[in-house]
Design a protein around this motif. Structure first.
Motif, PDB file in Angstrom:
ATOM      1  N   MET A 150     -10.932   2.200   3.347  1.00 40.77           N
ATOM      2  CA  MET A 150     -10.482   0.977   4.039  1.00 40.77           C
ATOM      3  C   MET A 150      -8.959   0.989   4.223  1.00 40.77           C
ATOM      4  O   MET A 150      -8.447   0.566   5.265  1.00 40.77           O
ATOM      5  CB  MET A 150     -10.918  -0.270   3.265  1.00 40.77           C
ATOM      6  N   GLN A 151      -8.262   1.476   3.219  1.00 43.66           N
ATOM      7  CA  GLN A 151      -6.805   1.580   3.375  1.00 43.66           C
ATOM      8  C   GLN A 151      -6.474   2.527   4.527  1.00 43.66           C
ATOM      9  O   GLN A 151      -5.571   2.266   5.335  1.00 43.66           O
ATOM     10  CB  GLN A 151      -6.169   2.105   2.092  1.00 43.66           C
ATOM     11  N   ASP A 152      -7.220   3.644   4.619  1.00 46.64           N
ATOM     12  CA  ASP A 152      -6.972   4.618   5.696  1.00 46.64           C
ATOM     13  C   ASP A 152      -7.296   3.994   7.055  1.00 46.64           C
ATOM     14  O   ASP A 152      -6.567   4.186   8.032  1.00 46.64           O
ATOM     15  CB  ASP A 152      -7.825   5.880   5.483  1.00 46.64           C
ATOM     16  N   ALA A 153      -8.404   3.233   7.104  1.00 43.08           N
ATOM     17  CA  ALA A 153      -8.790   2.602   8.377  1.00 43.08           C
ATOM     18  C   ALA A 153      -7.701   1.633   8.825  1.00 43.08           C
ATOM     19  O   ALA A 153      -7.354   1.560  10.014  1.00 43.08           O
ATOM     20  CB  ALA A 153     -10.131   1.877   8.211  1.00 43.08           C
ATOM     21  N   LEU A 154      -7.136   0.899   7.875  1.00 40.14           N
ATOM     22  CA  LEU A 154      -6.096  -0.065   8.242  1.00 40.14           C
ATOM     23  C   LEU A 154      -4.840   0.669   8.727  1.00 40.14           C
ATOM     24  O   LEU A 154      -4.223   0.275   9.726  1.00 40.14           O
ATOM     25  CB  LEU A 154      -5.764  -0.967   7.057  1.00 40.14           C
TER      26      LEU A 154
ATOM     27  N   ARG B 265      -4.649   3.634  10.123  1.00 43.58           N
ATOM     28  CA  ARG B 265      -4.897   4.180  11.466  1.00 43.58           C
ATOM     29  C   ARG B 265      -4.841   3.073  12.509  1.00 43.58           C
ATOM     30  O   ARG B 265      -4.261   3.225  13.580  1.00 43.58           O
ATOM     31  CB  ARG B 265      -6.272   4.869  11.521  1.00 43.58           C
ATOM     32  N   ALA B 266      -5.445   1.925  12.165  1.00 41.19           N
ATOM     33  CA  ALA B 266      -5.498   0.806  13.118  1.00 41.19           C
ATOM     34  C   ALA B 266      -4.100   0.319  13.477  1.00 41.19           C
ATOM     35  O   ALA B 266      -3.850  -0.137  14.603  1.00 41.19           O
ATOM     36  CB  ALA B 266      -6.323  -0.336  12.532  1.00 41.19           C
ATOM     37  N   ALA B 267      -3.177   0.447  12.533  1.00 38.97           N
ATOM     38  CA  ALA B 267      -1.808  -0.021  12.786  1.00 38.97           C
ATOM     39  C   ALA B 267      -1.120   0.808  13.876  1.00 38.97           C
ATOM     40  O   ALA B 267      -0.160   0.353  14.498  1.00 38.97           O
ATOM     41  CB  ALA B 267      -0.993   0.021  11.494  1.00 38.97           C
ATOM     42  N   HIS B 268      -1.621   2.028  14.105  1.00 39.76           N
ATOM     43  CA  HIS B 268      -1.018   2.899  15.131  1.00 39.76           C
ATOM     44  C   HIS B 268      -1.737   2.808  16.471  1.00 39.76           C
ATOM     45  O   HIS B 268      -1.317   3.430  17.435  1.00 39.76           O
ATOM     46  CB  HIS B 268      -1.030   4.359  14.645  1.00 39.76           C
TER      47      HIS B 268
ATOM     48  N   GLN C  31      -9.357  -6.613  10.698  1.00 38.36           N
ATOM     49  CA  GLN C  31     -10.731  -6.595  11.227  1.00 38.36           C
ATOM     50  C   GLN C  31     -11.262  -5.161  11.279  1.00 38.36           C
ATOM     51  O   GLN C  31     -12.421  -4.902  10.948  1.00 38.36           O
ATOM     52  CB  GLN C  31     -10.787  -7.242  12.609  1.00 38.36           C
ATOM     53  N   VAL C  32     -10.402  -4.232  11.688  1.00 37.04           N
ATOM     54  CA  VAL C  32     -10.848  -2.830  11.763  1.00 37.04           C
ATOM     55  C   VAL C  32     -11.191  -2.324  10.348  1.00 37.04           C
ATOM     56  O   VAL C  32     -12.252  -1.717  10.128  1.00 37.04           O
ATOM     57  CB  VAL C  32      -9.754  -1.940  12.407  1.00 37.04           C
ATOM     58  N   ALA C  33     -10.297  -2.589   9.404  1.00 35.76           N
ATOM     59  CA  ALA C  33     -10.552  -2.122   8.030  1.00 35.76           C
ATOM     60  C   ALA C  33     -11.748  -2.852   7.428  1.00 35.76           C
ATOM     61  O   ALA C  33     -12.568  -2.259   6.713  1.00 35.76           O
ATOM     62  CB  ALA C  33      -9.314  -2.346   7.169  1.00 35.76           C
TER      63      ALA C  33
END
Ligand SMILES: Cc1ncc(COP(=O)(O)O)c(C=O)c1O
Length: 415
Positions: A74-78, A80-83, A302-304
């Motif tokens: 979830m940390q990785d998803a967040l 990635r989503a930030a970029h 939301q993505v994470a």
């Protein structure tokens, strides 16, 4: 020559604003400000801060902040989503489709419940936002909200903000801290617009039985009120049977709303995420209120959150097992102090009946002063919580054992 935009003609000085010696801006406050109850958790924070400022070593078991880290995926998803430029923009009003789809998937996978992501779900920046949006949607000044006490203080606060009234049904120790809804007079149900349940429960750790939810739903149909289950502790169960959703009850979707949170399941209380699920007609109205009163849940969260909800929930189950182990460690330690926790079936907290004749607020102060252990007095959860204190299970077992050792050492002849 003067600039065309600047007048050199003598302009009359603006009239002085009227002054009044007696008026202050506070005189203009809305009436609702004066009826909002104090936040008990802020008072507890202040007591702990004062003790720490005196150089005391305090084990803070008053807080409800998860102590671990969210799952790495979830940390990785967040991150990635930030970029992703798609997330630089405002999110859709009612939630990103991928988040709503994930919430619907979670309901199906975990609870066998079919929820339509477009009409029966709303993304919110935490269950707390769901609580206030739902109460604002349903309660006019003077309307009645039925609570089960002890209760999470925001239910009372959000009801006060909109001028509603509360009626509290006690959840008694002898009934496993579950309310006897059928013993409530019909006149109360006739007046009620909303019944708020909260299972797994903060602070008692009770979980709902299918019978309790079925009774609530039957009464809601009979007496025409809405049932809300605050499901902030979904997934955090200590028993073989995981905590149930309100919507596992037949026809609950016709009269119900459920408030879910990412905070506890995935240890992301600071990210701010959750969702409201329920009856499509109610959700339409809650969405309208939410759009006018709240900020939208952040796109990246939301993505994470979708990554968490789409996962196999093994991290949540592992977390629940950890809390259960901590509960057992604390209970074993407190036994040496002659204290026994109430049985807990889920959530993040343990509930203790204070030793004879102690007032719970005095007992909490005593624990802080004499043992350096901070807890929350039960009466902070309404009058029905009097006589109990709440310990949070949000420290490692060793710290909970140390807290119990300190209490045993300080006990003396105190009880
Ligand atoms: C019963 C209950 N409901 C709601 C909340 C708030 O949850 P969220 O972090 O999703 O706003 C909490 C937080 O402690 C809670 O205990």
């Amino acid at each position: 020559m003067s600039s065309p935009n600047i007048s050199t003609a003598a302009t009359p000085a603006p009239a002085a604003a009227p002054t009044s010696a007696s008026w202050t801006p506070q005189a203009s406050l809305a009436h609702r400000v004066s009826v909002i109850p104090a936040n008990p958790f802020a008072a507890s924070d202040a007591r702990v801060a004062a003790a720490v400022a005196q150089g005391r070593d305090i084990i803070n078991l008053a807080k409800g902040n998860p102590d671990g880290a969210p799952p790495q995926f979830m940390q990785d998803a967040l991150a990635r989503a930030a970029h992703d430029p798609a997330n630089f923009k405002y999110p859709q009003f009612d939630g990103k489709p991928e988040f709503l789809d994930a919430a619907a998937h979670w309901y199906q996978a975990e609870h066998g419940v079919t929820i339509d992501p477009r009409t029966q779900l709303l993304a919110v920046a935490g269950a707390s936002v769901g609580i206030s949006a739902t109460i604002t949607t349903l309660i006019d000044p003077g309307d009645l909200v039925v609570l089960v006490g002890p209760y999470y203080p925001q239910y009372e606060g959000s009801t006060a903000v909109v001028g509603g009234r509360i009626h509290v049904i006690p959840a008694l120790e002898e009934n496993g801290f579950l309310p006897d809804l059928d013993s409530v007079p019909a006149s109360v149900w006739d007046e009620a617009k909303l019944l708020i349940l909260n299972y797994p429960n903060n602070p008692t750790g009770a979980v709902a039985t299918p019978e309790l939810f079925a009774t609530a739903v039957r009464l809601a149909h009979e007496h025409h009120f809405v049932v809300v289950n605050d499901f902030a502790y979904a997934g955090i169960g200590f028993d073989a049977q995981p905590p149930i959703s309100l919507f596992e009850t037949p026809s609950a979707l016709e009269v119900g709303v459920e408030l879910c949170s990412l905070s506890k399941m995935y240890m992301v209380a600071g990210w701010r995420g959750g969702f409201v699920a329920g009856n499509a007609g109610l959700l339409r109205a809650i969405k309208a209120v939410h759009q006018q009163t709240s900020i939208l849940m952040s796109s990246v969260v939301q993505v994470a959150g979708a990554a968490g909800l789409n996962s196999d929930q093994s991290t949540v189950r592992a977390l629940a097992a950890t809390y259960r182990g901590r509960y057992e460690a604390l209970n074993a330690g407190l036994a040496k102090a002659g204290l026994e926790l109430e049985p807990v079936h889920g959530g993040l907290f343990a509930w203790l009946k204070v030793p004879h004749d102690w007032d719970d607020a005095d007992f909490a102060v005593w624990l802080l002063d004499k043992a350096g252990v901070a807890v929350i007095p039960g009466s902070d959860f309404g009058a029905t919580g009097a006589g109990f204190v709440r310990f949070s299970l949000l420290e490692p077992s060793e710290t909970l054992e140390e807290a119990a050792r300190r209490i045993a050492a300080a006990r003396g002849t105190a009880w």
